[in-house]
Design an enzyme around this catalytic site. Sequence first.
Site, PDB file in Angstrom:
ATOM      1  N   CYS A   1      57.723  56.635  38.809  1.00  0.00           N
ATOM      2  CA  CYS A   1      57.543  55.537  37.866  1.00  0.00           C
ATOM      3  C   CYS A   1      58.437  54.348  38.201  1.00  0.00           C
ATOM      4  CB  CYS A   1      57.799  56.014  36.436  1.00  0.00           C
ATOM      5  SG  CYS A   1      59.362  56.888  36.242  1.00  0.00           S
TER       6      CYS A   1
ATOM      7  N   LYS B   1      58.427  72.527  28.471  1.00  0.00           N
ATOM      8  CA  LYS B   1      57.073  72.693  29.011  1.00  0.00           C
ATOM      9  C   LYS B   1      56.935  71.948  30.336  1.00  0.00           C
ATOM     10  CE  LYS B   1      53.407  70.324  28.646  1.00  0.00           C
ATOM     11  NZ  LYS B   1      52.896  70.479  30.049  1.00  0.00           N
TER      12      LYS B   1
ATOM     13  N   GLY C   1      52.136  59.016  25.939  1.00  0.00           N
ATOM     14  CA  GLY C   1      53.269  58.657  25.090  1.00  0.00           C
ATOM     15  C   GLY C   1      52.835  58.083  23.757  1.00  0.00           C
TER      16      GLY C   1
ATOM     17  N   GLU D   1      59.929  58.501  28.254  1.00  0.00           N
ATOM     18  CA  GLU D   1      60.135  57.842  29.536  1.00  0.00           C
ATOM     19  C   GLU D   1      58.765  57.754  30.183  1.00  0.00           C
ATOM     20  OE1 GLU D   1      60.182  56.829  32.968  1.00  0.00           O
ATOM     21  OE2 GLU D   1      60.987  58.793  33.530  1.00  0.00           O
TER      22      GLU D   1
ATOM     23  N   GLU E   1      49.438  51.006  36.898  1.00  0.00           N
ATOM     24  CA  GLU E   1      50.233  51.972  37.660  1.00  0.00           C
ATOM     25  C   GLU E   1      49.309  52.873  38.466  1.00  0.00           C
ATOM     26  OE1 GLU E   1      54.194  54.611  36.934  1.00  0.00           O
ATOM     27  OE2 GLU E   1      52.595  54.854  35.447  1.00  0.00           O
TER      28      GLU E   1
END
Length: 482
Positions: free
Chosen positions: A282, A174, A231, A248, A381
């Site tokens: 990231c 996906k 996640g 990840e 982040e």
Amino acid sequence: MLDRTELFVDGRPTAAAITVPVVDPSTGTVVGHGPVAGPADIDHAVRAARTSFEDRRWRDRTPTERAEVLRTAASLVADVRDDLTELVITQNGSVHRFAHGVQAGSAQDLLPYYAELALTHLAEEHRSDPVGTSVVVQEPIGVVATITPWNSPQRAMLLKVAPALAAGCSVVHKPAPETPLDAFVVAEALHKAGLPAGVFNVVPGGAEVGEQLVAHPDVDKVSFTGSSDVGRRILATAAGRIARVSLELGGKSPAVVLDDAPLDDTVRRLAPLAFLNTGQACVAQTRILVPRSRYETFVDAFATHVRSLTVGDPRDPATDLGPLATPAQRERVEHYVAIGRAEGARVVAGGGLPRHQTRGWFHEPTVFADVHNGMRIAREEIFGPVVCILPYDGDDARAVSIANDTPYGLSATVWGADAARAYAVARRIRAGRVGVNGATHATRAPFGGFGQSGLGRETGPEAMDLYLEPQSIAVAGVRGEQ
């Protein structure tokens, strides 16, 4: 126009439920349309993958046969590398050197590597002791759902798909709806190379599609790249049926500058890592830690260098930073720049929208000084071209303490003239990947994160292990070595 209305399911193009606009971030204009899967499409794709796995059409192929398919597919993708580069740039605005070198080059890097590993990593092993002998074999884990973001669509996909296919799994992939097109280039290359129908399926879509895949009872493993918040939700959903998961996730990666690091060389080599993919990476080195004794000198040199970077057309090989991938991402960057100012940090470069870019979603590369590690801009982040420079007092241990004061642990770098000292500092940083003086990591080395940066590893044989289940078969009546 880049128009595609079909998914790739069970070895053939399949009409999608809907299409969405593909927008060029450098201009803000619609340049095509891409397919998005609906609930019935996901069921179809998972059913095709499950059938292909259960009838063993791929997993019973010898490692040599699997390797040949992967190598041939890599060659086919190489033939259209320039076109694939343009496709990546058009979808997410990555600059040419990143789109061509990292994205469009991933098939030539990863598919042959895992083809080679299939020949060496899957051999059965005989283990004996006084009780008897067991044969240890590696079985493919089953149907794998791979879910990847828009910032690095080709490489993020192949980091998962290459080891999964080499292991003998069947895959439902996906891509993000913002970058729905480039995965089909690989799907069609694999099909032409001889991958059986149903083994690799492509179903772009948003959060709802991802949630359906994660919860699907016929999916044995989920491999996800994206935010730590998503996640967590994937982990909670998969726990109900004990599905395997690798993640990840995010990062707030530190760059530790030691007191003996050469100033000009460190600035020149660190800046591209700090603003990698316009900061939409990231692993971007967005927290730079500098000894207080060198702080103002380093801040001035780094800010001067950043102000010289070229922001503009991502297709121009001379461009250093392109646009943000979406208007929402630019808004996020603007929001965090405002937070940084409100927190008392000092803008020493950038801080706004480039005046010469009247179209597209550009933002100036921005550097904050006078930052401490408790500020939101140093802890959260941002995923954009915003870098914080933090001073530290004392010795290397204090720098390591600040570097490790984060819920993340994905990437870091250490910079110093004494390589042995820098290596010793690197060993004390809690991150899955640490570079000394910007050293590049090989495909054969594992990549992944500590803490909230994820579970499992990508690249290296460690990645292939995530798509395998070891099986032990005891051989009755046999003792000692065979």
